[in-house]
Design a protein around this motif. Sequence first.
Motif, PDB file in Angstrom:
ATOM      1  N   UNK A 105      51.630 -10.623 -17.505  1.00  0.00           N
ATOM      2  CA  UNK A 105      51.112 -10.491 -18.860  1.00  0.00           C
ATOM      3  C   UNK A 105      49.594 -10.489 -18.810  1.00  0.00           C
ATOM      4  N   UNK A 106      48.974  -9.609 -19.562  1.00  0.00           N
ATOM      5  CA  UNK A 106      47.517  -9.504 -19.570  1.00  0.00           C
ATOM      6  C   UNK A 106      47.077  -9.060 -20.959  1.00  0.00           C
ATOM      7  N   UNK A 107      46.289  -9.914 -21.630  1.00  0.00           N
ATOM      8  CA  UNK A 107      45.884  -9.653 -23.010  1.00  0.00           C
ATOM      9  C   UNK A 107      44.388  -9.903 -23.180  1.00  0.00           C
ATOM     10  N   UNK A 108      43.794  -9.270 -24.191  1.00  0.00           N
ATOM     11  CA  UNK A 108      42.381  -9.452 -24.500  1.00  0.00           C
ATOM     12  C   UNK A 108      42.220 -10.517 -25.581  1.00  0.00           C
ATOM     13  N   UNK A 139      44.817  -5.709 -31.705  1.00  0.00           N
ATOM     14  CA  UNK A 139      45.496  -4.493 -31.267  1.00  0.00           C
ATOM     15  C   UNK A 139      46.316  -4.698 -29.998  1.00  0.00           C
ATOM     16  N   UNK A 140      46.346  -5.909 -29.433  1.00  0.00           N
ATOM     17  CA  UNK A 140      47.191  -6.170 -28.271  1.00  0.00           C
ATOM     18  C   UNK A 140      48.653  -5.850 -28.589  1.00  0.00           C
ATOM     19  N   UNK A 141      49.343  -5.275 -27.630  1.00  0.00           N
ATOM     20  CA  UNK A 141      50.769  -4.961 -27.802  1.00  0.00           C
ATOM     21  C   UNK A 141      51.489  -5.298 -26.509  1.00  0.00           C
ATOM     22  N   UNK A 142      52.712  -4.817 -26.356  1.00  0.00           N
ATOM     23  CA  UNK A 142      53.541  -5.188 -25.203  1.00  0.00           C
ATOM     24  C   UNK A 142      53.185  -4.378 -23.960  1.00  0.00           C
ATOM     25  N   UNK A 143      51.898  -4.317 -23.657  1.00  0.00           N
ATOM     26  CA  UNK A 143      51.397  -3.633 -22.466  1.00  0.00           C
ATOM     27  C   UNK A 143      50.267  -4.492 -21.899  1.00  0.00           C
ATOM     28  N   UNK A 144      49.693  -4.062 -20.793  1.00  0.00           N
ATOM     29  CA  UNK A 144      48.594  -4.811 -20.203  1.00  0.00           C
ATOM     30  C   UNK A 144      47.257  -4.344 -20.780  1.00  0.00           C
ATOM     31  N   UNK A 145      46.429  -5.328 -21.138  1.00  0.00           N
ATOM     32  CA  UNK A 145      45.080  -5.072 -21.646  1.00  0.00           C
ATOM     33  C   UNK A 145      44.120  -5.948 -20.843  1.00  0.00           C
ATOM     34  N   UNK A 148      50.708   7.968 -26.894  1.00  0.00           N
ATOM     35  CA  UNK A 148      51.222   8.157 -28.250  1.00  0.00           C
ATOM     36  C   UNK A 148      52.080   6.964 -28.656  1.00  0.00           C
ATOM     37  N   UNK A 149      52.096   6.691 -29.952  1.00  0.00           N
ATOM     38  CA  UNK A 149      52.920   5.603 -30.478  1.00  0.00           C
ATOM     39  C   UNK A 149      54.396   5.973 -30.556  1.00  0.00           C
ATOM     40  N   UNK A 150      54.708   7.210 -30.222  1.00  0.00           N
ATOM     41  CA  UNK A 150      56.102   7.664 -30.321  1.00  0.00           C
ATOM     42  C   UNK A 150      56.917   7.330 -29.078  1.00  0.00           C
ATOM     43  N   UNK A 151      56.270   6.767 -28.062  1.00  0.00           N
ATOM     44  CA  UNK A 151      56.989   6.389 -26.843  1.00  0.00           C
ATOM     45  C   UNK A 151      56.601   4.984 -26.429  1.00  0.00           C
ATOM     46  N   UNK A 152      57.483   4.343 -25.716  1.00  0.00           N
ATOM     47  CA  UNK A 152      57.199   3.011 -25.201  1.00  0.00           C
ATOM     48  C   UNK A 152      56.974   3.028 -23.697  1.00  0.00           C
ATOM     49  N   UNK A 153      56.950   4.210 -23.107  1.00  0.00           N
ATOM     50  CA  UNK A 153      56.770   4.331 -21.660  1.00  0.00           C
ATOM     51  C   UNK A 153      55.321   4.053 -21.272  1.00  0.00           C
ATOM     52  N   UNK A 154      55.144   3.165 -20.304  1.00  0.00           N
ATOM     53  CA  UNK A 154      53.799   2.876 -19.815  1.00  0.00           C
ATOM     54  C   UNK A 154      53.257   4.092 -19.063  1.00  0.00           C
ATOM     55  N   UNK A 155      51.925   4.196 -19.028  1.00  0.00           N
ATOM     56  CA  UNK A 155      51.305   5.214 -18.194  1.00  0.00           C
ATOM     57  C   UNK A 155      50.425   4.526 -17.157  1.00  0.00           C
ATOM     58  N   UNK A 156      49.668   5.303 -16.417  1.00  0.00           N
ATOM     59  CA  UNK A 156      48.724   4.679 -15.495  1.00  0.00           C
ATOM     60  C   UNK A 156      47.617   3.998 -16.308  1.00  0.00           C
TER      61      UNK A 156
END
Length: 309
Positions: free
Chosen positions: A61-64, A82-88, A109-117
């Motif tokens: 877990x990594x948040x700002x 703006x933190x969400x279920x991804x790494x920040x 995009x907000x239309x997918x939950x897939x992480x990117x690089x």
Amino acid sequence: MMNNGLFILSLLITSALFAQTEAAITPFDAVLNEFTNVRDFCLSKDGQEAFFTVQSPGQELSQLAYIKKEKKGWSAPELLPFNAAYKYLEPFLSYDNNRLFFVSDRPLENTTEDKKDFDIWYVDRKNNTAEWSSPKNLGAPVNSALDEFYPSVSKNNNLYFTMVAPEGLGEDDLYLCTWENGKYSKPVLLNENINSAGYEFNAFIAEKEDFIIFSRYNETDGEGSGDLYLAKKDSNGVWQPAKNLGIPINTKYMDYCPFYDAQHQQLYFTSKRNALTPKAFESMATFKTYLEDSKNGLSKIYQVHLKID
């Protein structure tokens, strides 16, 4: 051959560091002691706001987060909205304090939950009391199919960052994208006085781009693990060989993520230094306090006075 300016700079750094001891390296503030891992620190120009990354023990877990200066000290830490279920991670404020750059693996995009690089993102605000905008991806040519990390921006908006790129000199390298006509140019690899066949990462660029502080990993002239280095430009604007900041700033433990407050000549950085020693404790409370307040091997923000001329 080292020119006179660089020789004087080297003497000033050496003199300053030899005058210091490990006791001069102090934790930023006890308000951050509750966190297992805290790193990636930056301050607003007026010193009234600080932004940083908080992480779980295994960094899953990594948040700002941020704190604000109050009459009695710093406020309690709060997550950025703006933190969400991804790494920040790795926040950096623009010169006017109204754009916050950061790194995230959130989807475009907000239309997918897939992480990117990992890409460099930013949010904007009108002033320090206004709300932050929704996150915006910095886009090409800065971001790519590779990972981009640790943005740092000069007064004229030139962007320095870390990238793992096949055409680089080593494993991690430092790049520059200049701000031209309202957009960023293609990334340019910094010269061999900065980058090497090893790891260079986490660079802080001075407002006037006259010096840079960054991390190298397991270098032959290092103290071990990650070390902080400083390089200056010569009169022609060319980066000169980087110098290890030495003991007591660097240790055999990981020392990285620099931020320099030029107004107060204060260096902030992340370190996993460990000075714990066996001793007897009167109670669980004293044991807990000793663990939290000490240089305990966990990722913490430290500070030290450092004059750079």
